[in-house]
Design a protein around this motif. Structure first.
Motif, PDB file in Angstrom:
ATOM      1  N   ILE A   1      59.498  39.362  -0.087  1.00  0.00           N
ATOM      2  CA  ILE A   1      58.724  38.894  -0.789  1.00  0.00           C
ATOM      3  C   ILE A   1      57.698  37.910   0.137  1.00  0.00           C
ATOM      4  CG2 ILE A   1      59.424  36.584  -1.263  1.00  0.00           C
ATOM      5  CD1 ILE A   1      59.506  37.424  -4.160  1.00  0.00           C
ATOM      6  N   LEU A   2      58.240  37.607   1.397  1.00  0.00           N
ATOM      7  CA  LEU A   2      57.291  36.790   2.442  1.00  0.00           C
ATOM      8  C   LEU A   2      56.173  37.455   3.113  1.00  0.00           C
ATOM      9  CD1 LEU A   2      60.177  34.736   3.871  1.00  0.00           C
ATOM     10  CD2 LEU A   2      58.193  33.704   2.633  1.00  0.00           C
ATOM     11  N   ARG A   3      55.136  36.813   3.243  1.00  0.00           N
ATOM     12  CA  ARG A   3      54.214  37.372   3.959  1.00  0.00           C
ATOM     13  C   ARG A   3      54.576  37.221   5.403  1.00  0.00           C
ATOM     14  NH1 ARG A   3      52.354  33.308   7.091  1.00  0.00           N
ATOM     15  NH2 ARG A   3      52.105  31.368   6.303  1.00  0.00           N
ATOM     16  N   LYS A   4      53.844  37.842   6.441  1.00  0.00           N
ATOM     17  CA  LYS A   4      54.305  37.735   7.887  1.00  0.00           C
ATOM     18  C   LYS A   4      53.945  36.230   8.363  1.00  0.00           C
ATOM     19  CE  LYS A   4      52.301  42.288   9.330  1.00  0.00           C
ATOM     20  NZ  LYS A   4      51.328  43.227  10.046  1.00  0.00           N
TER      21      LYS A   4
ATOM     22  N   TYR B   1      49.229  39.916   0.409  1.00  0.00           N
ATOM     23  CA  TYR B   1      49.925  39.459   1.704  1.00  0.00           C
ATOM     24  C   TYR B   1      51.771  39.089   1.260  1.00  0.00           C
ATOM     25  CZ  TYR B   1      45.516  39.091   3.731  1.00  0.00           C
ATOM     26  OH  TYR B   1      44.519  39.350   4.472  1.00  0.00           O
ATOM     27  N   GLY B   2      51.961  38.142   0.327  1.00  0.00           N
ATOM     28  CA  GLY B   2      53.282  37.809   0.042  1.00  0.00           C
ATOM     29  C   GLY B   2      53.312  36.395   0.224  1.00  0.00           C
ATOM     30  N   ALA B   3      54.485  35.815  -0.228  1.00  0.00           N
ATOM     31  CA  ALA B   3      54.669  34.251  -0.377  1.00  0.00           C
ATOM     32  C   ALA B   3      54.523  33.598   1.040  1.00  0.00           C
ATOM     33  CB  ALA B   3      55.961  34.109  -1.263  1.00  0.00           C
ATOM     34  N   ASP B   4      54.157  32.447   1.067  1.00  0.00           N
ATOM     35  CA  ASP B   4      54.236  31.687   2.109  1.00  0.00           C
ATOM     36  C   ASP B   4      55.690  31.148   2.601  1.00  0.00           C
ATOM     37  OD1 ASP B   4      51.187  31.475   3.117  1.00  0.00           O
ATOM     38  OD2 ASP B   4      51.242  30.651   0.823  1.00  0.00           O
ATOM     39  N   VAL B   5      56.235  30.730   1.492  1.00  0.00           N
ATOM     40  CA  VAL B   5      57.884  30.112   1.598  1.00  0.00           C
ATOM     41  C   VAL B   5      58.670  30.581   0.585  1.00  0.00           C
ATOM     42  CG1 VAL B   5      59.018  27.897   1.323  1.00  0.00           C
ATOM     43  CG2 VAL B   5      56.699  27.909   2.508  1.00  0.00           C
TER      44      VAL B   5
END
Length: 370
Positions: free
Chosen positions: A280-283, A259-263
């Motif tokens: 690098i971030l998620r949706k 998914y990717g990072a939250d923050v």
């Protein structure tokens, strides 16, 4: 350390002159003998113990126009001003009324927030003082800074008592640490979040410590220097990635089931860190930008909107975070002897500025001890 400047007033309590670094324009800073300021009815005078050298000090020294490639863009620092906004000092003079108003005593150690708000503009009236429209700041505009032996604290300055137990250059770190904690507050970190911090300089290390204090599930640190990544571990990072030889985006996706990072907290000031963060971030993730860039950063805005619907936030200064920063420093949780890597006397101010501006110099936080 060199003794105090020559000349003492008639009472013998304070010298009449002091050494100070004075800005006369880009790459024209000189160490001079200047009068020691005398506090008025609503002012305090402090003897400066330590002042940190910030990347913004380097930017101003070389002239903001040089960094932006626009010769018409003015430098932030006023000519004739004494630089230095990350400082700690001892109160040595002030009226009884002002000391009482501030609940301070002579001989007490204080730190000051870098901005001196006008208290009259739209932002100040709404309690958003850190975005004050005139934006007068110690060492940049309106008020002399702390690359000097003494500093005048105006009535509008925001003052905090600082622990006497800390080494002076550690106490002065409250300024960059408060800035880092404000960025962390902007991110609204949750317990289950994977937080990525780009850059392990003074601000980035403070972000790592702040994210860890928020009990994020995983804190990931990115940098190109292994020694700074080792320091990030000591500040609370769970995972470290050297982006010079590792694929940060893939590693973070592997950590998060793709998914990717939250923050993502950006603290490098390098344009390449911006698209790195977006990718690098998620949706529905959160990007917080703190840096002042030396050149313009461009991105594919469709990633922010159509692709991921990201929350993109800015962060400026360290409002409301100074008590937390001072408490964190006093706790001993941070490896401050390693973070505060280099100290110079006032005569070495230019060496200090040049070291901060040298990415291969091996420094973390550089301080001047007047």
């Amino acid at each position: 350390m060199t003794s105090l400047a020559e000349g003492v007033d008639t009472s013998g309590a304070l010298p009449t002159t002091m050494r100070a670094v004075v800005c006369h324009g880009p790459e024209n800073y000189t160490l001079e003998q200047v009068p020691v300021p005398r506090p008025g009815q609503n002012e305090l005078l402090i003897r400066v113990e330590a002042v940190g050298v910030c990347a913004s000090d380097v930017k101003c020294y070389h002239g903001a126009a040089k960094f932006w490639g626009d010769e018409n863009r003015p430098s932030w620092a006023e000519t004739g001003i004494i630089p230095g906004h990350e400082f700690v000092g001892i109160v040595v003079a002030g009226s009884e009324e002002e000391l009482s108003r501030r609940r301070l005593s002579l001989g007490e150690r204080i730190v000051c927030e870098q901005i001196v708000p006008c208290e009259e503009c739209r932002y100040c009236r709404r309690g958003q003082y850190w975005m004050c429209a005139p934006h007068e700041m110690f060492g940049f505009r309106g008020f002399n800074g702390a690359m000097a032996e003494y500093l005048l604290v105006p009535a509008r300055a925001r003052v905090h008592a600082a622990p006497s137990s800390l080494p002076a250059h550690h106490a002065a770190f409250a300024e960059p640490l408060s800035c880092a904690l404000h960025a962390v507050e902007r991110a609204d970190i949750k317990f289950e979040d994977v937080v990525v911090v780009a850059g392990c300089g003074p601000i980035g290390l403070g972000m790592i410590a702040g994210a860890r204090a928020k009990n994020a599930a995983t804190v990931v640190a990115l940098d190109m220097a292994d020694e700074k990544l080792a320091l990030a571990k000591k500040c609370g990072a769970d995972v470290t990635i050297n982006i010079s030889n590792q694929d940060a985006i893939q590693i973070v996706k592997d950590l998060t089931e793709g998914y990717g990072a939250d923050v993502y907290l950006e603290a490098t000031g390098h344009p390449s860190a911006v698209p790195q963060g977006l990718n690098i971030l998620r949706k529905l993730g959160t990007y917080v930008e703190y840096s002042v860039f030396r050149s313009e950063a461009t991105v594919d805005w469709s990633i922010i909107g159509d692709d991921k619907e990201l929350n993109v936030l800015g962060a400026h200064l360290g409002p409301h975070c100074w008590p937390a920063a001072l408490k964190l420093l006093e706790s001993g949780a941070l490896p401050m002897d390693e973070i505060c890597s280099h100290q110079f006397f006032l005569e070495g101010f230019l060496d200090a500025i040049n070291l901060v501006g040298n990415p291969t110099g091996g420094s973390v936080k550089v301080s001047i001890l007047p």
